[in-house]
Write a protein that holds these residues in place. Structure first.
Motif, PDB file in Angstrom:
ATOM      1  N   THR A 124       0.824  -1.213   0.000  1.00  0.00           N
ATOM      2  CA  THR A 124       0.000   0.000   0.000  1.00  0.00           C
ATOM      3  C   THR A 124       0.857   1.262   0.000  1.00  0.00           C
ATOM      4  O   THR A 124       0.388   2.328   0.390  1.00  0.00           O
ATOM      5  N   ALA A 125       2.078   1.152  -0.470  1.00  0.00           N
ATOM      6  CA  ALA A 125       2.981   2.305  -0.470  1.00  0.00           C
ATOM      7  C   ALA A 125       2.449   3.448  -1.328  1.00  0.00           C
ATOM      8  O   ALA A 125       2.582   4.617  -0.955  1.00  0.00           O
ATOM      9  N   ARG A 126       1.856   3.129  -2.459  1.00  0.00           N
ATOM     10  CA  ARG A 126       1.382   4.200  -3.348  1.00  0.00           C
ATOM     11  C   ARG A 126       0.250   5.015  -2.738  1.00  0.00           C
ATOM     12  O   ARG A 126       0.307   6.249  -2.718  1.00  0.00           O
ATOM     13  N   PRO A 127      -0.831   4.399  -2.219  1.00  0.00           N
ATOM     14  CA  PRO A 127      -1.880   5.241  -1.614  1.00  0.00           C
ATOM     15  C   PRO A 127      -1.401   5.998  -0.378  1.00  0.00           C
ATOM     16  O   PRO A 127      -1.803   7.132  -0.143  1.00  0.00           O
ATOM     17  N   TYR A 128      -0.508   5.383   0.408  1.00  0.00           N
ATOM     18  CA  TYR A 128       0.045   6.056   1.574  1.00  0.00           C
ATOM     19  C   TYR A 128       0.842   7.287   1.138  1.00  0.00           C
ATOM     20  O   TYR A 128       0.665   8.379   1.675  1.00  0.00           O
ATOM     21  N   ALA A 129       1.722   7.129   0.144  1.00  0.00           N
ATOM     22  CA  ALA A 129       2.530   8.243  -0.356  1.00  0.00           C
ATOM     23  C   ALA A 129       1.635   9.318  -0.977  1.00  0.00           C
ATOM     24  O   ALA A 129       1.902  10.518  -0.822  1.00  0.00           O
ATOM     25  N   PHE A 130       0.588   8.918  -1.677  1.00  0.00           N
ATOM     26  CA  PHE A 130      -0.338   9.875  -2.280  1.00  0.00           C
ATOM     27  C   PHE A 130      -0.995  10.739  -1.196  1.00  0.00           C
ATOM     28  O   PHE A 130      -1.037  11.966  -1.304  1.00  0.00           O
ATOM     29  N   LEU A 131      -1.489  10.105  -0.134  1.00  0.00           N
ATOM     30  CA  LEU A 131      -2.122  10.849   0.951  1.00  0.00           C
ATOM     31  C   LEU A 131      -1.114  11.770   1.621  1.00  0.00           C
ATOM     32  O   LEU A 131      -1.390  12.954   1.844  1.00  0.00           O
TER      33      LEU A 131
END
Length: 147
Positions: free
Chosen positions: A123-130
């Motif tokens: 879930t690195a991408r949604p975490y980084a996006f937020l």
């Protein structure tokens, strides 16, 4: 890396992002003991005693929490009573209530600061996006969290 205190999930709307919770500060106290000055440093121990029973020492298994009603009465609370306290819908969730301008939050209102880390590499991408969206917009999330 700081020790993980809890694993939770940030939720708002239909979005869920697993995260880890870490204390943002660490205590820096020197572990001191209470000692007796007259005898040259004999260790002082604290005992759990019951005032009603004339100072009888009480084993830890018989100790629970109680609320002083102010009129001499004490309301004894069991673990079941404490388990029935109102909690968010999911005690494992960090429920985002609103996004506000970060400069509107008075730092004096923050009793114990925490920071969040990546809970699951997938879930690195949604975490980084937020994280990036909040940083670029200057917003902070106001959320509820049970630890």
């Amino acid at each position: 890396m700081a020790q993980t205190i809890a694993k939770r999930t940030i939720t708002w709307g239909l979005v869920s992002i697993p995260v880890t919770v870490h204390a943002a500060t660490a205590p820096h106290s020197v572990p001191l003991h209470q000692v007796h000055t007259r005898c040259g440093g004999g260790r002082i121990r604290l005992r759990r005693v019951c005032e009603r029973e004339g100072g009888v020492e009480v084993p830890y298994e018989e100790v629970t929490r109680g609320y002083d009603a102010g009129d001499g009465r004490v309301v004894v609370l069991s673990e079941d009573d404490l388990a029935d306290l109102p909690l968010p819908a999911s005690p494992r969730a960090i429920e985002v209530l609103a996004f506000v301008a970060a400069d509107r939050i008075d730092p004096l209102l923050v009793h114990q600061p925490y920071y969040l880390g990546l809970g699951d590499p997938s879930t690195a991408r949604p975490y980084a996006f937020l994280r990036d969206a909040m940083h670029e917009s200057g917003l902070a999330a106001v959320a509820t969290l049970v630890i």
